[in-house]
Design a protein around this motif. Sequence first.
Motif, PDB file in Angstrom:
ATOM      1  N   UNK A  88      -1.075  27.079  32.633  1.00 39.07           N
ATOM      2  CA  UNK A  88      -1.268  25.748  32.073  1.00 39.07           C
ATOM      3  C   UNK A  88      -0.353  24.706  32.710  1.00 39.07           C
ATOM      4  N   UNK A  89       0.906  25.064  32.944  1.00 38.24           N
ATOM      5  CA  UNK A  89       1.838  24.091  33.531  1.00 38.24           C
ATOM      6  C   UNK A  89       1.383  23.674  34.922  1.00 38.24           C
ATOM      7  N   UNK A  90       0.924  24.625  35.736  1.00 39.31           N
ATOM      8  CA  UNK A  90       0.452  24.294  37.080  1.00 39.31           C
ATOM      9  C   UNK A  90      -0.819  23.459  37.004  1.00 39.31           C
ATOM     10  N   UNK A  91      -1.711  23.807  36.088  1.00 38.05           N
ATOM     11  CA  UNK A  91      -2.934  23.015  35.904  1.00 38.05           C
ATOM     12  C   UNK A  91      -2.588  21.581  35.528  1.00 38.05           C
ATOM     13  N   UNK A  92      -1.572  21.418  34.684  1.00 37.03           N
ATOM     14  CA  UNK A  92      -1.151  20.070  34.297  1.00 37.03           C
ATOM     15  C   UNK A  92      -0.577  19.304  35.485  1.00 37.03           C
ATOM     16  N   UNK A  93       0.221  19.989  36.312  1.00 36.19           N
ATOM     17  CA  UNK A  93       0.857  19.323  37.456  1.00 36.19           C
ATOM     18  C   UNK A  93      -0.174  18.759  38.430  1.00 36.19           C
ATOM     19  N   UNK A  94      -1.284  19.464  38.622  1.00 39.19           N
ATOM     20  CA  UNK A  94      -2.276  19.027  39.620  1.00 39.19           C
ATOM     21  C   UNK A  94      -3.411  18.228  39.001  1.00 39.19           C
ATOM     22  N   UNK A  95      -3.390  18.049  37.672  1.00 41.10           N
ATOM     23  CA  UNK A  95      -4.522  17.412  36.994  1.00 41.10           C
ATOM     24  C   UNK A  95      -4.614  15.916  37.226  1.00 41.10           C
ATOM     25  N   UNK A  96      -3.480  15.273  37.491  1.00 35.45           N
ATOM     26  CA  UNK A  96      -3.461  13.820  37.589  1.00 35.45           C
ATOM     27  C   UNK A  96      -3.338  13.134  36.250  1.00 35.45           C
ATOM     28  N   UNK A  97      -3.239  13.921  35.176  1.00 30.87           N
ATOM     29  CA  UNK A  97      -3.148  13.360  33.826  1.00 30.87           C
ATOM     30  C   UNK A  97      -1.713  13.067  33.407  1.00 30.87           C
ATOM     31  N   UNK A  98      -0.763  13.518  34.214  1.00 31.74           N
ATOM     32  CA  UNK A  98       0.648  13.338  33.886  1.00 31.74           C
ATOM     33  C   UNK A  98       1.371  12.695  35.067  1.00 31.74           C
ATOM     34  N   UNK A  99       2.379  11.891  34.773  1.00 34.62           N
ATOM     35  CA  UNK A  99       3.276  11.455  35.833  1.00 34.62           C
ATOM     36  C   UNK A  99       4.184  12.621  36.193  1.00 34.62           C
ATOM     37  N   UNK A 100       4.389  12.812  37.495  1.00 37.07           N
ATOM     38  CA  UNK A 100       5.261  13.899  37.946  1.00 37.07           C
ATOM     39  C   UNK A 100       6.405  13.280  38.743  1.00 37.07           C
ATOM     40  N   UNK A 101       7.608  13.327  38.182  1.00 33.71           N
ATOM     41  CA  UNK A 101       8.795  12.804  38.837  1.00 33.71           C
ATOM     42  C   UNK A 101       9.412  13.932  39.659  1.00 33.71           C
ATOM     43  N   UNK A 102       9.487  13.730  40.976  1.00 31.34           N
ATOM     44  CA  UNK A 102       9.917  14.795  41.878  1.00 31.34           C
ATOM     45  C   UNK A 102      11.337  14.512  42.377  1.00 31.34           C
TER      46      UNK A 102
END
Length: 257
Positions: A88-102
């Motif tokens: 689920x976490x990986x699916x969320x990271x690539x979904x575009x539905x969340x901001x990802x601060x790198x």
Amino acid sequence: MRHGWLMVREGMYTVGLQYTRRDLYELLDVPKAEQGGDWLNGYHRHRNDYYVFCNVGMPGRTGHDYPNRWDGEKLIWHGKNRSNFEQQAIRNLVSGDYRVFVFYRDEDRAPFTFAGIGHAVPHRDSEFPVRIDWVFGSDEIAGAPVFTDEYAVGAQYTEGQRVQVLVNRYERDRNAREKCIRHHGVICCVCGFDFGERFGELGRGFIHVHHIVPVSEIGESYEVDPIKDLIPLCPNCHAMIHRRNPPLSVDELKVLM
């Protein structure tokens, strides 16, 4: 928090500045009971955002040594050991539905440098761990722009039209730029202008980086020395150096001033 190579605000963070996890806890007002845990394990969800922390070019404290690396402005990143695209976490990271601060670092126990809000390009044919390429600065994943502050002699720009800037890999080496800033600082080496002193928070960390050896003269086998070959200049001095072809030297411009 330390100076970085480019002053761009993304949310409450500045691209190129360095942050410890304690800095983030304070900025986000994370309760004591929620600190640690997944914050220390590579990627963490905080409310509706994700935070990715990675080492580049060195193993992590757990002993895992993933081949994370910069490819121009693209960060090639690998998830936790045995991670997969069904999690689920990986699916969320690539979904575009969340901001990802790198955030990344290339020295053990150093603070993390903020790379920006990442847009995920997943490599679904990868096995374990998963591979995701993070690109920054554009919603157009395939055409994410490369930032450059080096002047191209004879370049022409047309107002209102999209301009494609072609630069070689040496100019957009983020690690080289960052090491230059770490050594020389963010004050112009010709006139001494300090954007942070003049403009406060808005100007903190902003500076151009100039190639002492012109980019056009760098051969494919040349390895840039960030300390000897790069130097911080304010945009005014940078523009004046490139008023002549070949460019003026730093010492020549100092004499003119």
